[in-house]
Scaffold this active site. Structure first.
Site, short mmCIF file in Angstrom:
data_model
loop_
_atom_site.label_atom_id
_atom_site.label_comp_id
_atom_site.label_asym_id
_atom_site.label_seq_id
_atom_site.Cartn_x
_atom_site.Cartn_y
_atom_site.Cartn_z
N TYR A 1 43.45 29.91 32.73
CA TYR A 1 44.69 29.21 32.42
C TYR A 1 45.16 29.52 31.00
O TYR A 1 44.36 29.75 30.09
CB TYR A 1 44.49 27.69 32.55
CG TYR A 1 44.44 27.20 33.98
CD1 TYR A 1 45.53 27.35 34.82
CD2 TYR A 1 43.29 26.59 34.50
CE1 TYR A 1 45.50 26.90 36.14
CE2 TYR A 1 43.24 26.14 35.81
CZ TYR A 1 44.35 26.30 36.62
OH TYR A 1 44.31 25.85 37.92
N LYS B 1 19.70 4.12 34.73
CA LYS B 1 21.15 3.92 34.68
C LYS B 1 21.85 5.27 34.67
O LYS B 1 21.22 6.32 34.45
CB LYS B 1 21.52 3.13 33.42
CG LYS B 1 21.14 3.78 32.10
CD LYS B 1 21.53 2.92 30.93
CE LYS B 1 21.17 3.61 29.61
NZ LYS B 1 21.65 2.85 28.44
#
Length: 830
Positions: A725, A496
């Site tokens: 940033y 999965k």
């Protein structure tokens, strides 16, 4: 050269076997087989049913008989042998020892000198470099890849025939008393002991014992080549007294060495090595600058001097040495193709190995081989390409693209469709690459043909961040956990979340090849993707959504049923699809034993059984539950309560139906800590991918994944300059930073910015500075000698993902499953 045909009487004598056969006169053996999946030709093949801790070859006798194999070496007669008409069974006490006896007898038929190589590192490279240095003069047989084990050595020796003028075999051991068996098979004339290191150290009392065990390979050689600068090795050789019976050829810095290394001069891409030999100063230059290559080249230098080669010849050939590709790479290609890149060498044995790897891939029906001339084989061109043609046909290749003058001359030998070109450049100029579509493409070429040009065009264009997945490590981990299980306990492998980030189909394909019993996915669309890629294993869907039941029925996926609502949705889907009575839907019943997530509680079991019994189109395949804390010793009491509840509930459900219903509750940690609760099946998840969750597995698992990127740019900051940033980093002084091509959109968690963790360049820690951006991050390069384009490691075997997870305040599961699909996956197989 046709292999000697061994008669039944010869096999009986060599193996000291009892023969059960209606017609012994029909027996003839030219080929040996130990893996039912590697069959090339059934005629004159002898299958050894090897028994290991994890498997028993006897399980595959019926399958092989149907494919035409008639001769088998077994430790016991199969129960159904009476139905296998015309089969011959050689009964022995131990099938592995029988394989080794046959190989030893085969070796004794030939007088060609044998070079035997052992040591902790460098065996395969020394072997391959000796082949490169000597094959211009001699017809050489050598170990395929790194076939150096108790099984690999017999298979290597079996290749020998009367035309070979030299054999070069490597031998490795992992525990005491193994090397004597390999010595009896190889009987080497010249020995090379490369070095001693920590590999397999856990199985020996100390380094001295390990050296002594390895030296058993050389008790009867004419000469032993080794580096006397290695103190432990030199002392062990002296203390064993082995030099009282054999001659040595030493190399190193000591004045007493036969080949005294005076100095080495590494440059950017080459190293000049100067030495004194028989009173004269001699030199070689190798096209490598690393220390390991210098050591490997020195072993080869000593070997060629021992064989009588003039140093002028040696130096000319040393300069032409090429790197050894130690792995096959599997990559996504253009037009939905899969590319297998083995474009570094081309010989018949490695071609066969590469084709076997190709046949493990089931995503595409059509298989294409791009093959260069096989250089310096020492064989007649007509015979060589006739054999290549036969191999390609037997391996099911659909299309051949032959590149080189020799293979082009022999184009008429190939029955399969093909195109032929005199050179790589002519192929690139003339062949329309748009023709490649939905195919598995094997690139197999000698280095001089520069197939990397073809690889660059064929592979998908992606950015520089890649996740490397080691399929051999995955197989090792699967087998490690299997070795802990009772013989009849099955393995359900969890694939999965894109196989914990490692890639869905590619991982599932390996698990299918290695006989996992079941796969488990989270959602139906993951299972559909696997079905479309050719995965045929049973697949359990753990979170079946309301509108996915029709899809699961269509693709033969098996839903987990955890509530009466889920059961009702399934019953509606069964009615909509009008299933025939003989095609029920297989389901897996989830019971809640204490985790309180999904599953039926004990009070609901009677009603559940009643409802399922009323619907003949629902077939209960298994009952399972989840452990909440199997990795935590402080929760052991609760875990045992869960197991007891599960046993009671599971056995009640299983006993209510006529078929065998599988029970399973253990995860990776549970397999190691609660072996008494294996039941019928276990679910193997994070441990399969090399992440230990309990102390018992530390050091036993192999790391499967490496996440790496590259330095995109290097910048100089002045004191006070800001970066990233929000001006999240202010330079405390003049400094150098690097911009790395990985960001949070690739899976590098944003919370790891601002010096929370390090990346690694040339094994040196480089802190992440400032905020992590979507597509890149910044690192402090102060004090490092680096250049743009250098490799940057996010995590690997030496810097495990668990450390990154700890820095982020999370678990390895999250780190792995968050790696974006835009990150290129490269799968490799040693």
């Amino acid at each position: 050269m046709i292999h000697h045909l061994y008669t039944g009487d010869e096999i009986i004598r060599i193996l000291q076997a009892e023969l059960v056969s209606d017609n012994p006169g029909q027996i003839g053996v030219r080929d040996i087989l130990i893996d039912s999946r590697r069959l090339i030709s059934a005629e004159n093949s002898l299958f050894f049913a090897l028994e290991t801790d994890r498997n028993n070859g006897e399980k595959y006798i019926g399958e092989l008989y149907k494919k035409g194999i008639k001769s088998f070496v077994v430790s016991r007669l199969p129960k159904d042998h009476g139905s296998l008409q015309g089969a011959h069974f050689f009964i022995v006490d131990n099938t592995l020892e029988a394989l080794q006896k046959l190989a030893a007898a085969h070796r004794a038929n030939f007088r060609a000198p044998v070079i035997g190589i052992t040591g902790s590192n460098g065996k395969t490279i020394v072997k391959e470099w000796l082949y490169q240095l000597l094959n211009a003069d001699k017809n050489i047989v050598r170990s395929p890849k790194s076939y150096n084990s108790q099984i690999g050595v017999p298979l290597s020796v079996w290749q020998m025939n009367a035309e070979h003028e030299l054999a070069v075999f490597e031998a490795g051991i992992s525990k005491p008393d193994e090397m004597q068996k390999l010595q009896a098979i190889l009987h080497p004339d010249i020995g090379i002991f490369t070095n001693i290191g920590q590999a397999h150290a856990e199985n020996f009392m100390n380094t001295r014992q390990k050296i002594g065990e390895k030296l058993a390979l050389f008790t009867k050689v004419k000469v032993l080549i080794y580096n006397s600068d290695q103190k432990d090795l030199q002392e062990a050789i002296i203390s064993t007294g082995i030099l009282g019976n054999i001659r040595s050829f030493t190399w190193g810095k000591n004045n007493n060495c036969d080949l005294q290394i005076i100095h080495t001069e590494p440059e950017k891409k080459t190293t000049r090595i100067t030495a004194k030999y028989k009173g004269e100063e001699i030199q070689i230059v190798i096209p490598f600058a690393d220390k390991a290559s210098v050591e490997n080249a020195a072993h080869c230098w000593a070997a060629l001097l021992e064989l009588g080669y003039a140093n002028q010849t040696i130096s000319e050939r040393m300069l032409k040495l090429s790197p050894i590709a130690m792995r096959l790479e599997l990559k996504a290609g253009v037009n939905n193709c899969t590319i297998i890149n083995d474009a570094y060498n081309s010989d018949f044995n490695s071609l066969s190995i590469a084709l076997d790897f190709m046949n493990q891939q089931s995503r595409h029906r059509e298989k294409v081989v791009v093959l260069s001339d096989i250089l310096q084989s020492g064989r007649n061109e007509v015979d060589l390409y006739g054999e290549v043609a036969s191999l390609l046909e037997k391996k099911g290749v659909d299309l051949l693209i032959g590149i080189g003058p020799a293979i082009s001359r022999q184009a008429d030998k190939f029955a399969i469709p093909g195109y032929f070109f005199e050179s790589t450049s002519k192929f690139l100029a003339a062949y329309p690459f748009s023709n490649f579509s939905n195919q598995t493409i094997l690139l197999k070429g000698a280095r001089v043909f520069e197939f990397e040009q073809i690889s660059r065009i064929l592979q998908q264009k992606v950015h520089e961040t890649v996740l490397e997945i080691n399929l051999d490590a995955l197989t090792h981990n699967l087998n490690y956990f299997r070795s802990k299980l009772p013989a009849n306990t099955k393995v359900m492998a969890m694939v999965k979340a894109f196989s914990y980030g490692s890639g869905g189909f590619e991982i599932a394909n390996v698990l299918q090849f290695h006989h996992a019993a079941y796969l488990a996915v989270a959602y139906a669309d993951e299972g559909v993707e696997l079905r479309k890629a050719g995965i045929k294993l049973p697949i359990m869907v753990m979170n079946p959504e309301e509108y996915a039941f029709d899809t699961m029925i269509k693709h033969q996926l098996e839903p987990e049923i955890f509530s009466f609502r889920a059961l009702k949705l399934l019953q509606k889907a069964i009615r909509r699809n009008a299933l025939p009575q003989n095609k029920p839907v297989k389901v897996h019943i989830k019971v809640d034993t204490g985790m309180h997530r999904l599953g039926f509680v004990e009070e609901e079991i009677d009603e559940l059984i009643s409802k399922i019994q009323k619907n003949p189109l629902i077939f209960v395949q298994s009952v399972f539950s989840h452990l909440a804390g199997s990795n935590k010793p402080e929760l052991d009491g609760f875990t045992r309560e869960q197991i007891a509840r599960f046993k009671k509930m599971g056995e009640k459900i299983a006993g209510s139906f006529g078929q065998k219903v599988l029970l399973h509750i253990l995860n990776s940690a549970g397999i190691s800590r609660f072996p008494e609760a294996c039941f019928d099946m276990v679910r193997l998840g994070i441990g399969l991918y090399g992440i230990p969750t309990v102390a018992a597995d530390e050091g036993k698992l192999q790391s499967v994944t490496v996440l790496k990127s590259a330095l995109a740019q290097i910048k100089q900051l002045r004191k006070g300059d800001s970066a990233s940033y929000n001006r999240s980093f202010i330079a405390p002084g003049d400094m150098t930073i690097g911009i790395v091509s990985i960001g949070y959109a690739d899976g590098l968690l944003r919370s790891l910015g601002n010096s929370k963790t390090n990346l690694w360049i040339k094994n040196k820690a480089v802190p992440i500075v400032g905020d992590i951006c979507m597509d890149m991050c910044l690192v402090d390069l102060e004090g490092l000698d680096v250049k743009e384009g250098d490799e940057v490691i996010v995590f690997d075997e030496n810097h495990p993902v668990s450390e990154l997870a700890e820095a982020a305040g999370t678990i390895p599961y999250e780190i792995l499953s968050r790696i974006s699909r835009r990150v290129k996956r490269i799968y490799f197989h040693e």
